[in-house]
Design a protein around this motif. Structure first.
Motif, short mmCIF file in Angstrom:
data_model
loop_
_atom_site.label_atom_id
_atom_site.label_comp_id
_atom_site.label_asym_id
_atom_site.label_seq_id
_atom_site.Cartn_x
_atom_site.Cartn_y
_atom_site.Cartn_z
N LYS A 134 12.69 -9.88 -5.02
CA LYS A 134 13.30 -11.14 -4.59
C LYS A 134 14.53 -10.84 -3.74
N GLN A 135 14.66 -11.56 -2.64
CA GLN A 135 15.84 -11.39 -1.80
C GLN A 135 16.88 -12.44 -2.18
N THR A 183 26.51 -10.59 1.50
CA THR A 183 25.55 -9.59 1.99
C THR A 183 25.70 -8.29 1.19
N ARG A 184 24.58 -7.69 0.84
CA ARG A 184 24.66 -6.43 0.09
C ARG A 184 24.85 -5.27 1.07
N PHE A 185 26.10 -5.01 1.42
CA PHE A 185 26.41 -3.90 2.31
C PHE A 185 26.50 -2.60 1.51
N TYR A 186 26.05 -1.51 2.11
CA TYR A 186 26.28 -0.19 1.52
C TYR A 186 27.41 0.49 2.29
N HIS A 187 28.22 1.22 1.56
CA HIS A 187 29.35 1.94 2.16
C HIS A 187 29.09 3.44 1.96
N ILE A 214 19.34 -5.25 -9.80
CA ILE A 214 18.18 -4.49 -10.25
C ILE A 214 17.02 -5.43 -10.57
N GLU A 215 17.34 -6.52 -11.29
CA GLU A 215 16.29 -7.50 -11.63
C GLU A 215 15.63 -8.07 -10.36
N TYR A 216 16.45 -8.44 -9.40
CA TYR A 216 15.90 -9.00 -8.16
C TYR A 216 15.06 -7.97 -7.42
#
Ligand code: SF4
Length: 191
Positions: free
Chosen positions: A92-93, A45-49, A85-87
């Motif tokens: 795209k997910q 999962t792309r979590f942000y901190h 960045i490309e996705y």
């Protein structure tokens, strides 16, 4: 060296992480929840901190690894960011594995940020002036434990202590920018 400069803040953070781990452990033990082998894998999962203190602590952890591993993790982070960045451009997910996950294990487990420690188990959170918000936990938790009665797992004190720690750090060192990065952005120093 990072440790000397931020040592007392790192100690406070390590204590706070210990409190989180213990509280999470109690809740997970109550439910008998075990996420080993989960196919969803929250490391995808792309979590942000959102705190400088967790970023600095993670870098401290990185510096304790063998140089070869540091280089490998940083390369993985650069690739991750490029693909992210490309996705995003293509809308795209696509889930990508966190660059600190090597063969299914976190190579900075003791330094991993708050959300990696708290994710999964059903919890509650009370923001100032708002009602308590209850969250159901991750998919695997729901599958395994939804029939069980709720065990009170309150994230609020951890968020409050983390905010205070971050405030003390930013005041002392004059950090003025807001912090928001993924693990890959932290490793590749890519804001
Ligand atoms: S820091 Fe560690 S626990 Fe957190 S997402 Fe990355 S590999 Fe997983």
């Amino acid at each position: 060296m990072i440790k000397n400069r931020y040592g007392s803040f790192f100690e406070r953070l390590a204590t706070l992480y210990g409190e989180m781990d213990s509280s999470y452990g109690n809740a997970a033990a109550y439910y008998g929840f075990d996420c080993k082998g989960c196919i969803e894998n929250c490391c995808l999962t792309r979590f942000y901190h959102h705190t400088h203190i967790e970023y600095l602590y993670l870098l401290e952890g990185l510096s304790s690894l063998a140089q070869e591993k540091q280089i490998k993790a940083t390369k993985k982070a650069v690739d991750y960011n490029k693909k992210a960045i490309e996705y995003d451009v293509k809308k795209k997910q696509v889930r990508q594995m966190c660059p600190l996950n090597f063969d299914g294990l976190c190579i900075l487990y003791n330094y991993r940020p708050m959300i990696c420690r708290l994710h999964g188990v059903s919890h509650e959170l009370k923001k100032p002036g708002r009602d308590i918000v209850y969250s159901p936990g991750c998919g695997e938790f729901t599958r395994q434990c939804e029939s069980k009665r709720y065990f009170r797992f309150d994230r609020t004190p951890f968020y409050i202590k983390m905010a205070q720690l971050e405030k003390d750090l930013t005041l002392k060192f004059g950090f003025t920018t807001k912090f928001k990065r993924t693990i890959a952005q932290m490793l590749a120093d890519d804001p």
